[in-house]
Design a protein around this motif. Structure first.
Motif, PDB file in Angstrom:
ATOM      1  N   ILE B  46      67.005  31.548 -58.371  1.00  0.00           N
ATOM      2  CA  ILE B  46      68.304  31.592 -59.052  1.00  0.00           C
ATOM      3  C   ILE B  46      68.152  32.188 -60.449  1.00  0.00           C
ATOM      4  O   ILE B  46      69.057  32.838 -60.952  1.00  0.00           O
ATOM      5  CB  ILE B  46      69.045  30.227 -59.061  1.00  0.00           C
ATOM      6  CG1 ILE B  46      68.278  29.152 -59.803  1.00  0.00           C
ATOM      7  CG2 ILE B  46      69.400  29.803 -57.641  1.00  0.00           C
ATOM      8  CD1 ILE B  46      69.076  27.845 -59.942  1.00  0.00           C
ATOM      9  N   ARG B  47      66.994  32.000 -61.070  1.00  0.00           N
ATOM     10  CA  ARG B  47      66.770  32.665 -62.368  1.00  0.00           C
ATOM     11  C   ARG B  47      66.761  34.181 -62.172  1.00  0.00           C
ATOM     12  O   ARG B  47      67.344  34.929 -62.957  1.00  0.00           O
ATOM     13  CB  ARG B  47      65.444  32.210 -62.970  1.00  0.00           C
ATOM     14  CG  ARG B  47      65.238  32.674 -64.404  1.00  0.00           C
ATOM     15  CD  ARG B  47      65.927  31.774 -65.405  1.00  0.00           C
ATOM     16  NE  ARG B  47      65.323  30.464 -65.414  1.00  0.00           N
ATOM     17  CZ  ARG B  47      65.799  29.414 -66.081  1.00  0.00           C
ATOM     18  NH1 ARG B  47      66.891  29.519 -66.815  1.00  0.00           N
ATOM     19  NH2 ARG B  47      65.207  28.242 -66.022  1.00  0.00           N
ATOM     20  N   ALA B  50      70.246  35.294 -61.678  1.00  0.00           N
ATOM     21  CA  ALA B  50      70.973  35.268 -62.953  1.00  0.00           C
ATOM     22  C   ALA B  50      70.686  36.531 -63.768  1.00  0.00           C
ATOM     23  O   ALA B  50      71.580  37.093 -64.414  1.00  0.00           O
ATOM     24  CB  ALA B  50      70.587  34.021 -63.750  1.00  0.00           C
ATOM     25  N   GLN B  51      69.450  36.987 -63.721  1.00  0.00           N
ATOM     26  CA  GLN B  51      69.111  38.234 -64.422  1.00  0.00           C
ATOM     27  C   GLN B  51      69.858  39.411 -63.804  1.00  0.00           C
ATOM     28  O   GLN B  51      70.342  40.304 -64.513  1.00  0.00           O
ATOM     29  CB  GLN B  51      67.602  38.462 -64.364  1.00  0.00           C
ATOM     30  CG  GLN B  51      66.827  37.449 -65.205  1.00  0.00           C
ATOM     31  CD  GLN B  51      65.334  37.464 -64.935  1.00  0.00           C
ATOM     32  OE1 GLN B  51      64.861  37.982 -63.937  1.00  0.00           O
ATOM     33  NE2 GLN B  51      64.580  36.863 -65.850  1.00  0.00           N
ATOM     34  N   LEU B  53      72.808  39.223 -62.346  1.00  0.00           N
ATOM     35  CA  LEU B  53      74.220  39.126 -62.749  1.00  0.00           C
ATOM     36  C   LEU B  53      74.410  39.764 -64.120  1.00  0.00           C
ATOM     37  O   LEU B  53      75.369  40.510 -64.349  1.00  0.00           O
ATOM     38  CB  LEU B  53      74.666  37.661 -62.775  1.00  0.00           C
ATOM     39  CG  LEU B  53      74.633  36.911 -61.438  1.00  0.00           C
ATOM     40  CD1 LEU B  53      75.032  35.448 -61.647  1.00  0.00           C
ATOM     41  CD2 LEU B  53      75.551  37.572 -60.415  1.00  0.00           C
ATOM     42  N   GLU B  54      73.500  39.459 -65.026  1.00  0.00           N
ATOM     43  CA  GLU B  54      73.594  40.013 -66.374  1.00  0.00           C
ATOM     44  C   GLU B  54      73.436  41.537 -66.355  1.00  0.00           C
ATOM     45  O   GLU B  54      74.192  42.268 -67.003  1.00  0.00           O
ATOM     46  CB  GLU B  54      72.524  39.374 -67.254  1.00  0.00           C
ATOM     47  CG  GLU B  54      72.612  39.756 -68.704  1.00  0.00           C
ATOM     48  CD  GLU B  54      71.648  38.929 -69.547  1.00  0.00           C
ATOM     49  OE1 GLU B  54      70.432  39.010 -69.300  1.00  0.00           O
ATOM     50  OE2 GLU B  54      72.122  38.213 -70.447  1.00  0.00           O
ATOM     51  N   ALA B  56      74.098  43.498 -63.927  1.00  0.00           N
ATOM     52  CA  ALA B  56      75.300  44.081 -63.300  1.00  0.00           C
ATOM     53  C   ALA B  56      76.462  44.111 -64.281  1.00  0.00           C
ATOM     54  O   ALA B  56      77.202  45.103 -64.361  1.00  0.00           O
ATOM     55  CB  ALA B  56      75.673  43.281 -62.050  1.00  0.00           C
ATOM     56  N   ASN B  57      76.629  43.041 -65.050  1.00  0.00           N
ATOM     57  CA  ASN B  57      77.731  43.007 -66.011  1.00  0.00           C
ATOM     58  C   ASN B  57      77.570  44.083 -67.083  1.00  0.00           C
ATOM     59  O   ASN B  57      78.545  44.642 -67.563  1.00  0.00           O
ATOM     60  CB  ASN B  57      77.805  41.628 -66.675  1.00  0.00           C
ATOM     61  CG  ASN B  57      78.312  40.566 -65.723  1.00  0.00           C
ATOM     62  OD1 ASN B  57      79.088  40.851 -64.809  1.00  0.00           O
ATOM     63  ND2 ASN B  57      77.871  39.335 -65.908  1.00  0.00           N
ATOM     64  N   ARG B  58      76.329  44.347 -67.444  1.00  0.00           N
ATOM     65  CA  ARG B  58      76.072  45.298 -68.531  1.00  0.00           C
ATOM     66  C   ARG B  58      76.060  46.745 -68.067  1.00  0.00           C
ATOM     67  O   ARG B  58      76.044  47.667 -68.891  1.00  0.00           O
ATOM     68  CB  ARG B  58      74.719  44.990 -69.172  1.00  0.00           C
ATOM     69  CG  ARG B  58      74.737  43.705 -69.953  1.00  0.00           C
ATOM     70  CD  ARG B  58      73.438  43.501 -70.692  1.00  0.00           C
ATOM     71  NE  ARG B  58      73.542  42.307 -71.517  1.00  0.00           N
ATOM     72  CZ  ARG B  58      72.547  41.809 -72.225  1.00  0.00           C
ATOM     73  NH1 ARG B  58      71.367  42.401 -72.210  1.00  0.00           N
ATOM     74  NH2 ARG B  58      72.715  40.731 -72.953  1.00  0.00           N
ATOM     75  N   ASP B  60      78.097  48.091 -65.291  1.00  0.00           N
ATOM     76  CA  ASP B  60      79.038  48.186 -64.178  1.00  0.00           C
ATOM     77  C   ASP B  60      79.549  49.611 -63.968  1.00  0.00           C
ATOM     78  O   ASP B  60      80.280  49.875 -63.015  1.00  0.00           O
ATOM     79  CB  ASP B  60      80.182  47.179 -64.321  1.00  0.00           C
ATOM     80  CG  ASP B  60      80.980  47.377 -65.589  1.00  0.00           C
ATOM     81  OD1 ASP B  60      80.679  48.329 -66.344  1.00  0.00           O
ATOM     82  OD2 ASP B  60      81.901  46.583 -65.830  1.00  0.00           O
ATOM     83  N   LEU B  65      76.717  44.731 -57.376  1.00  0.00           N
ATOM     84  CA  LEU B  65      76.042  43.925 -56.362  1.00  0.00           C
ATOM     85  C   LEU B  65      76.875  43.966 -55.091  1.00  0.00           C
ATOM     86  O   LEU B  65      78.005  43.484 -55.053  1.00  0.00           O
ATOM     87  CB  LEU B  65      75.843  42.498 -56.867  1.00  0.00           C
ATOM     88  CG  LEU B  65      74.921  42.399 -58.083  1.00  0.00           C
ATOM     89  CD1 LEU B  65      74.850  40.961 -58.592  1.00  0.00           C
ATOM     90  CD2 LEU B  65      73.526  42.916 -57.767  1.00  0.00           C
ATOM     91  N   LEU B 106      75.414  33.570 -53.235  1.00  0.00           N
ATOM     92  CA  LEU B 106      74.968  34.212 -54.474  1.00  0.00           C
ATOM     93  C   LEU B 106      74.759  35.710 -54.283  1.00  0.00           C
ATOM     94  O   LEU B 106      74.318  36.391 -55.200  1.00  0.00           O
ATOM     95  CB  LEU B 106      73.683  33.549 -54.972  1.00  0.00           C
ATOM     96  CG  LEU B 106      73.884  32.136 -55.534  1.00  0.00           C
ATOM     97  CD1 LEU B 106      72.546  31.505 -55.873  1.00  0.00           C
ATOM     98  CD2 LEU B 106      74.777  32.181 -56.774  1.00  0.00           C
TER      99      LEU B 106
END
Lengths: 328, 328
Positions: B46-47, B50-51, B53-54, B56-58, B60, B65, B106
């Motif tokens: 999950i760590r 989480a990396q 997700l970050e 992907a947000n930065r 886009d 994903l 996830l």
């Protein structure tokens, strides 16, 4: 009208099973904020969520895991329960702000910032000193706003609560607390916490749990009168209900809630479950509670708002309108 | 036609960053199976997510994903990369079958059943003895089928592979291996694994990684000829590409891949990254590889199928049609 009203229970921390969930359906409850973490870290919490996935798969005729405010009416139409997974602590986020989005992806839609004690985000309601919302707390509030996760302040200290209300760009909740004047405990809220919450569109769920409402001798007239006074004071759009039911647990679980792993469990901090008033012993008694609100003179419209309309509106506002901003 | 073909890379295990992802765009790659766990347990994974997700947000504008086969064409239309999160081991599931659905939620859409070694599900390709698909392995295969997660057999033992192909109700993949006759290593596959996989609609991604394709002196003619022979033998609908690129890592990471935590890292098991052939050193060289396929005499239609059409079809078949069955 109120007999057809949608009922949303602001919080239960039951030992979930089909029989416990059936109590909600019997009581006419269409949605509930179901606690899936109190002191658990991230790894323990994914185990808890895995259990929920299994329970949902096995009981899809009875409930589903809800992710939006719109799910509440869908549940009511289908005679099911919309279960919103919620945290009563931010311990599952550990020190990683990215876990807000991660747990949002797993369906978590509500998180209480602290549980009784100081944590990484802020001060808990039973601490002598309230640190206020911390540096990390401000990041998590912002991230919860972004992904669409409702902030809950029920067990949060007053100062941290006020600062979180101010920091949040969307309304927040107190899912299960009463006004301090009704029963004097740090778990209940002073006017200077409730008023700013209301001013920003939030909702407070009046709570049946004996240690915040007066115990087994608290009358339905007293409770309904408190709700009526809250409606008079803050308006009909900001008051809800959060039963804080704890169905299906043995007494050992109270020790876990009280002590977690942060202090030894000892006789003096290992209480038994408190006795509930005989007119409300579980979710099946929501109809009786509704009768009490009628007897207190609330209008049908206000009763519908208190029973579920207000939380439905808040859930939709927080969860449905912001989630597009998240990359989820 | 092949210049407009959709390219799907069956596997990369790079050290992901914007520059590494940009290499894919430069190479015309529209989708990739990106490894996010090899030896990690659930908490570590999950760590890792989480990396992602970050990241992907930065970024886009560059990638997203992906969760469905349909996302591949969407990525191509938007000139982005559809990143499918994948496991190269089932260690993140630990001993809890419910973690299949949890990680599916996830975003994980591909999981290799074993990585080199025996694990709880079955035998790895470097074990002297292959246990076959275990009791738990059968449960996980069934659960992956249910939620819509693609089974990958690249580093799996032959017996376990055959049993998984048979146990799965949907086609499976070998995302990054070659036929045994091309290069003799337990990582490559005999006919009696490839044929049943093909018979059930699966796809094998021919692999550029030096230790399974012959090293830096392997020629483009040799590789393209192998692809052509695979197409002749198994038909044009069952052959793809899985580069197994490992961009951005230092040499220490090879030690992690080789040893995990299951044996001490020592000089004799701490190799350096192998040298790649100069005609394919990374995702930017997919156009050159395509030229090689043209030179080998493959038709435009076959080239499009090999470059991405076959994996696109397989991803859609596994991920898109079954996910409604899951309560997700």
């Amino acid at each position: 009208m109120h007999q057809q009203a949608t009922v949303v229970d602001g919080l239960q921390i039951s030992n979930w099973s089909r029989p416990v969930l059936e109590e909600l359906r019997t009581g006419g409850v269409s949605a509930v904020n179901a606690t899936c973490a109190v002191w658990e870290n991230a790894a323990e919490t994914i185990r808890s969520i895995a259990q929920w996935l299994e329970l949902a798969n096995r009981n899809d005729d009875l409930f589903f895991l809800a992710t939006s405010g719109a799910d509440i009416e869908r549940a009511k139409e289908q005679n099911k329960i919309a279960v919103f997974l919620g945290f009563q602590n931010t311990s599952p986020f550990e020190d990683d702000y990215r876990y807000v989005e991660l747990f949002h992806r797993l369906g978590v839609r509500i998180a209480q910032l602290t549980y009784n004690n100081q944590n990484l985000l802020g001060g808990g309601c039973f601490e002598a000193e309230d640190s206020g919302l911390t540096r990390y707390g401000r990041v998590v509030v912002s991230e919860m706003n972004r992904v669409g996760m409702l902030i809950d302040l029920s067990h949060v200290g007053y100062r941290t609560s006020r600062e979180a209300i101010e920091a949040s760009t969307v309304p927040v909740a107190i899912t299960h607390s009463n006004p301090l004047w009704f029963f004097d405990t740090p778990r209940n809220k002073p006017h200077d916490v409730i008023q700013p919450l209301v001013d920003r569109g939030g909702v407070i769920g009046c709570c049946l749990y004996p240690t915040v409402s007066g115990g087994e001798h608290m009358t339905i007239e007293s409770f309904a009168g408190m709700v009526a006074r809250m409606v008079d004071q803050y308006g009909p759009s900001h008051v809800g209900l959060g039963s804080d039911c704890t169905r299906g647990w043995d007494h050992e679980f109270v020790g876990w809630l009280r002590n977690g792993r942060w202090q030894p469990t000892a006789p003096e901090n290992s209480p038994r479950w408190p006795a509930w008033p005989n007119w409300f012993t579980g979710p099946e008694d929501f109809p009786r509670l509704t009768e009490g609100l009628v007897a207190a003179g609330l209008t049908d419209g206000t009763i519908a708002a208190v029973l579920g309309g207000n939380f439905s509106r808040l859930f939709a506002e927080v969860m449905d309108t912001t989630k597009e901003k998240a990359n989820v």
